[in-house]
Motif scaffolding. Sequence first.
Motif, PDB file in Angstrom:
ATOM      1  N   ARG A  15     -61.619  24.742 -23.890  1.00  0.00           N
ATOM      2  CA  ARG A  15     -63.029  25.133 -23.851  1.00  0.00           C
ATOM      3  C   ARG A  15     -63.913  24.010 -24.375  1.00  0.00           C
ATOM      4  O   ARG A  15     -64.996  23.758 -23.834  1.00  0.00           O
ATOM      5  CB  ARG A  15     -63.237  26.414 -24.669  1.00  0.00           C
ATOM      6  N   HIS A  16     -63.450  23.330 -25.418  1.00  0.00           N
ATOM      7  CA  HIS A  16     -64.226  22.212 -25.970  1.00  0.00           C
ATOM      8  C   HIS A  16     -64.315  21.083 -24.958  1.00  0.00           C
ATOM      9  O   HIS A  16     -65.393  20.510 -24.746  1.00  0.00           O
ATOM     10  CB  HIS A  16     -63.571  21.724 -27.259  1.00  0.00           C
ATOM     11  N   GLN A  17     -63.182  20.770 -24.311  1.00  0.00           N
ATOM     12  CA  GLN A  17     -63.190  19.696 -23.318  1.00  0.00           C
ATOM     13  C   GLN A  17     -64.075  20.037 -22.129  1.00  0.00           C
ATOM     14  O   GLN A  17     -64.714  19.162 -21.549  1.00  0.00           O
ATOM     15  CB  GLN A  17     -61.765  19.418 -22.845  1.00  0.00           C
ATOM     16  N   ALA A  18     -64.116  21.314 -21.758  1.00  0.00           N
ATOM     17  CA  ALA A  18     -64.930  21.720 -20.617  1.00  0.00           C
ATOM     18  C   ALA A  18     -66.417  21.668 -20.909  1.00  0.00           C
ATOM     19  O   ALA A  18     -67.231  21.613 -19.990  1.00  0.00           O
ATOM     20  CB  ALA A  18     -64.546  23.133 -20.177  1.00  0.00           C
ATOM     21  N   SER A  19     -66.774  21.674 -22.180  1.00  0.00           N
ATOM     22  CA  SER A  19     -68.189  21.723 -22.540  1.00  0.00           C
ATOM     23  C   SER A  19     -68.673  20.475 -23.269  1.00  0.00           C
ATOM     24  O   SER A  19     -69.839  20.432 -23.686  1.00  0.00           O
ATOM     25  CB  SER A  19     -68.460  22.951 -23.427  1.00  0.00           C
ATOM     26  N   HIS A  20     -67.821  19.473 -23.417  1.00  0.00           N
ATOM     27  CA  HIS A  20     -68.209  18.271 -24.163  1.00  0.00           C
ATOM     28  C   HIS A  20     -67.831  17.013 -23.379  1.00  0.00           C
ATOM     29  O   HIS A  20     -66.874  17.006 -22.597  1.00  0.00           O
ATOM     30  CB  HIS A  20     -67.553  18.232 -25.544  1.00  0.00           C
TER      31      HIS A  20
ATOM     32  N   PRO B 134     -72.189  17.403 -26.423  1.00  0.00           N
ATOM     33  CA  PRO B 134     -72.243  18.432 -25.384  1.00  0.00           C
ATOM     34  C   PRO B 134     -72.518  17.802 -24.017  1.00  0.00           C
ATOM     35  O   PRO B 134     -73.257  16.825 -23.914  1.00  0.00           O
ATOM     36  CB  PRO B 134     -73.404  19.324 -25.834  1.00  0.00           C
ATOM     37  N   ASN B 135     -71.909  18.367 -22.977  1.00  0.00           N
ATOM     38  CA  ASN B 135     -72.170  17.876 -21.633  1.00  0.00           C
ATOM     39  C   ASN B 135     -73.305  18.665 -20.984  1.00  0.00           C
ATOM     40  O   ASN B 135     -73.954  19.479 -21.634  1.00  0.00           O
ATOM     41  CB  ASN B 135     -70.896  17.917 -20.776  1.00  0.00           C
ATOM     42  N   ARG B 136     -73.523  18.420 -19.705  1.00  0.00           N
ATOM     43  CA  ARG B 136     -74.648  19.040 -19.003  1.00  0.00           C
ATOM     44  C   ARG B 136     -74.567  20.568 -19.027  1.00  0.00           C
ATOM     45  O   ARG B 136     -75.563  21.241 -19.273  1.00  0.00           O
ATOM     46  CB  ARG B 136     -74.691  18.534 -17.557  1.00  0.00           C
ATOM     47  N   ASN B 137     -73.363  21.116 -18.779  1.00  0.00           N
ATOM     48  CA  ASN B 137     -73.225  22.571 -18.727  1.00  0.00           C
ATOM     49  C   ASN B 137     -73.558  23.218 -20.060  1.00  0.00           C
ATOM     50  O   ASN B 137     -74.283  24.218 -20.117  1.00  0.00           O
ATOM     51  CB  ASN B 137     -71.801  22.943 -18.304  1.00  0.00           C
TER      52      ASN B 137
END
Length: 569
Positions: A133-138, A145-148
């Motif tokens: 979850r962290h990788q998907a959001s960072h 934090p990434n765009r999402n």
Amino acid sequence: MTDTVYAHLLISEQYATGSLFDVGWMTANLLLALAALHPGGDLTADADEGSISELGLALPYLPVLAGIAVAGFRLVTVGRLFPFMAWTAIALGVILIARHLLVLAEHLWLRRNLQAQVQARTLEVRSREDQLRHQASHDPLTDLPNRNLFLDRLQQVLLRRRNDTTLVAVLFLDLDGFKDVNDSRGHGAGDRLLRQVATRMRSCLRAEDTLARIGGDEFTVLCPGLASEPQAVGVAERLGESLAAPLFLDGHETYVTASIGIAYAGPRGCVPDELLRDADAAMYQAKERGRGQIQVFTTALHIRAESRLQTAAALRRAVADEQLRVLYQPVVSLRDGTIKGIEALVRWEHPERGLLGPGDFIEVAEDTGLIVGVGQWVLQQACCQLAAWNAAIANLDVNIAVNLSARQLAEPSLPQRVAETIEACGIDPRRLVLEITESALVHDVTTAAMVLDELKALGVGLAVDDFGTGFSSLNYLKRFPVDVLKIDRSFVSGLGVDPEDTAIVAAVRALGGALGLDVVAEGVETELQAAKLLELDCPYAQGYLFSRPVPAGALLPSLLRSSRASTLV
């Protein structure tokens, strides 16, 4: 209890079939059956595990042992059983019960061990899920934090502020000159630079602010709970100041700046994607003004962005529907008035807006990448038109000039395309002049130098267009194999009126002469300007004074007259 009494009665020879204690067994078996049908709670739960222990397993057998011991003791005392036999019977009972207890204890240990493994595996799976979850959001490079995740937090902030009067601002940052770092020192150095930039910017934000990296060298900042718009501008200024000190890459000092766009959430109905889009549009406006600038999004910017989108869509259709036209403007000799060159200029014959000049669509074509295809088409048309003029006019001695964009110059395949076009149209490569603006030359100096050297090897001429308006540098004139300097119309317009413009034109003319370059003055519209250029010994000029850009057919009579005049001379 029934087992205990039964053991006592059996050893003391007092048990008889049909005893009242037989009912106890039946009742016990019935209760066990009911318990099997209704097992109750989860046996794997921690509370159940804690309630089952070795002592708990042994307790039901203690009365049995006690009954055997009491019965044996009584039989020995009354003389019915020898002590050895009594103790042997007791020992056998103890062994049987102990064996049963060991089996039960082993089962209990196995269950506890299994539960421990299940719990460890569960914790491992949960930890892995948290990591995913962290990788998907960072962002993996900066751990920001990434765009999402940024859009999700922005959405939550916008939902919470329905009854809040505070201001929400989104900042969009783009690093200036980051591509130069990647090109000169490699992508590894670029990654290290991005990590340092992220650390610096994070240090000057509030705890409630969100800094995100949404791709490449682009960052965004979410600032909730602001008291006023100037506070957001202050945040942007602090971010810019945080990058003022040098960054160190492999022991070398590196300086970067950031162009920053700011957009504010409206009082209601604001969509996160639209707010981010507005901040992005403001950032591009800031970048157009130069490095390290800050721009707040306005309605005018929104209108401009919408217009650019519409222009881009219409331009794609224009290329497919053959709405583009090539017009030609002559370059004349100020000494004898003959035509020495022709510049090919693209126009857009819009079905609703009429004939559009380059200022209405070239910038959009650059941004969308359509300029590469448009430029190649113009080159093809111009070279073939020169071949047609050569066939119609004997001994025609003119060059054809075609503009190259920064996008085209960045294409390593450009020299090959130019060579193929020259061969397909059948023209002398020395009659083709490719014009490049100063800004295009410095966009990527290394690639530009390589491409220009290859073009020069083909035999074509190279001209610097709008000289004096960009990053004028004698080093560039020395490094690039140029043949012509074209003085920008902004300086020519002041000839004979503005002493500074006159001095600049004189200086460029002297510079070109000293370097052995031809000099062409652009935008000549009055006789006074032409006379002043002749006085400054500027050999060539183009502008409305001589001819507006016209279709190829309209220029043919002028070419015929010029050719005859040249022959007479």
